[in-house]
Scaffold this active site. Structure first.
Site, PDB file in Angstrom:
ATOM      1  N   GLY A  34       0.861  -1.188   0.000  1.00 53.47           N
ATOM      2  CA  GLY A  34       0.000   0.000   0.000  1.00 53.47           C
ATOM      3  C   GLY A  34       0.888   1.225   0.000  1.00 53.47           C
ATOM      4  CG  ASN A 166       1.275   7.024  -5.482  1.00 53.35           C
ATOM      5  OD1 ASN A 166       1.979   6.371  -6.253  1.00 53.35           O
ATOM      6  ND2 ASN A 166       1.596   7.213  -4.228  1.00 53.35           N
ATOM      7  NE  ARG A 168      -1.154   2.959  -8.186  1.00 57.27           N
ATOM      8  CZ  ARG A 168      -0.070   3.696  -7.959  1.00 57.27           C
ATOM      9  NH1 ARG A 168       0.125   4.790  -8.698  1.00 57.27           N
ATOM     10  NH2 ARG A 168       0.790   3.376  -7.009  1.00 57.27           N
ATOM     11  N   GLY A 248      16.853  10.974 -11.974  1.00 58.99           N
ATOM     12  CA  GLY A 248      16.919  11.746 -10.749  1.00 58.99           C
ATOM     13  C   GLY A 248      15.627  12.465 -10.435  1.00 58.99           C
ATOM     14  CB  ALA A 249      14.072  14.079  -8.230  1.00 54.56           C
ATOM     15  CB  ALA A 273      11.094   3.462  -7.112  1.00 50.15           C
ATOM     16  CG  ASP A 275       5.171   4.240  -2.257  1.00 49.51           C
ATOM     17  OD1 ASP A 275       4.525   5.244  -2.628  1.00 49.51           O
ATOM     18  OD2 ASP A 275       4.800   3.064  -2.471  1.00 49.51           O
TER      19      ASP A 275
END
Length: 335
Positions: A34, A166, A168, A248-249, A273, A275
């Site tokens: 989760g 996230n 979905r 990266g970010a 990843a 999370d």
């Protein structure tokens, strides 16, 4: 005081042991998964305290969820055991060596019945941060109201709100997600997105429609990830983290852009990843780490998470990150 409070659905997770179509699988590993509880585990492994609020069925899978999280030092004392609905299920397989298939069986599950009455408002008001995701609001009308109520309580008490989009597609359509999550984003202090999720929030495209080669069909935001971060920051968040996977970010915090360098690792399982990245950044932020260090920790945590199988099992501890964040080198075998 709890460092992090989060809420959402954690399911029993069946993972096929062989590569190929699930119809041919005969052996499965049983665990839990989760997004919100993954982040809770991630921050506890990095030395902080976390509490997970959710609902599970009065069944063996519900016991598995609670015992697993408790075993990772996550406070589950606010979890509700629902006698009238089952614990949700997730089935994960690897269709090919490169493609992971995830299927959810969560309609009418205990987790989808989360409601505002399940919240411990005193706990939320005393937390150092509330973390939510864009998954829970998609589960049901009552789950959406629970997220809204939790965010309202946090804001009223001056508790920072963190959200990982996230998205979905299996749970809701892009236009509905954009409308609902766009409202929540206005109340967020910290926002985690992929580039595609960011474009969903800014109205630049559907993150779930790929072009040939797997590249999202929507055009890139002006200025690239940094421009996208600026557009998202204009919606309200003080800190915007755009996750770029193996690249990266990018972080935009208080008007300053930082680029998080990627880490070279061998990927075994990409699930979890994001999370891990969120947990690493939040742990650094709550610990008062300098901005460069907290972003490096987030990137390292995300990279480390893909090096082993499991939604949460590969989440790193402080010692696990030394070789990535601090550049420690040595033998490949620990003795």
């Amino acid at each position: 005081m709890t460092d992090l409070v989060t809420l959402g659905e954690t399911m029993a997770l069946f993972t096929a042991r062989r590569v190929g179509a699930l119809r041919h699988a005969r052996d499965f590993d049983l665990g839990v998964g989760g997004a919100e509880s993954n982040v809770a585990i991630g921050v506890t492994r990095l030395g902080l305290r976390a509490c997970w609020i959710g609902r599970v069925g009065a069944d063996e899978f519900g016991e598995l969820v609670r015992s697993t999280l408790a075993g990772e030092h996550v406070d589950v004392s606010r979890a509700v055991v629902d006698p009238d609905a089952p614990t949700g299920l997730m089935v994960k397989g690897r269709r090919t060596a490169e493609l992971v298939d995830v299927h959810y069986y969560r309609a009418a599950s205990a987790g989808s019945r989360l409601r505002p009455a399940d919240l411990d408002t005193g706990l939320i008001r005393s937390a150092r941060v509330l973390h939510v995701t864009g998954i829970t609001p998609a589960l049901s009308a009552t789950a959406l109201e629970a997220v809204r109520a939790a965010v309202a309580e946090a804001r009223a008490a001056g508790v920072p709100v963190s959200m990982d989009v996230n998205y979905r597609r299996a749970l809701w359509a892009p236009d509905r997600a954009a409308a609902v999550l766009g409202e929540i984003v206005k109340s967020c202090d910290v926002l985690f997105v992929t580039e595609a999720e960011g474009r969903l929030l800014t109205g630049d495209g559907d993150p779930a429609v790929p072009a040939p080669g797997g590249v999202p069909a929507a055009p890139p935001a002006p200025g690239g990830p940094a421009g996208l971060a600026a557009a998202l920051a204009a919606l309200g968040p003080r800190h915007v983290l755009v996750k770029l996977g193996a690249h990266g970010a990018v972080e935009l915090s208080e008007g300053e852009v930082r680029h998080g360098a990627p880490y070279r690792v061998t990927e075994l399982d990409p699930v979890g990843a994001g999370d891990a990245f969120a947990a690493g950044w939040l742990a650094g932020w709550l610990a008062g780490a300098d901005p460069e260090r907290r972003l490096a920790t987030a990137c390292a945590a995300g990279a480390f998470a893909v090096t082993a199988c499991g939604d949460w099992e590969s989440l790193p501890r402080r010692a696990d990150l030394e070789s990535l964040v601090l550049g420690v080198t040595g033998d490949a075998v620990r003795r």
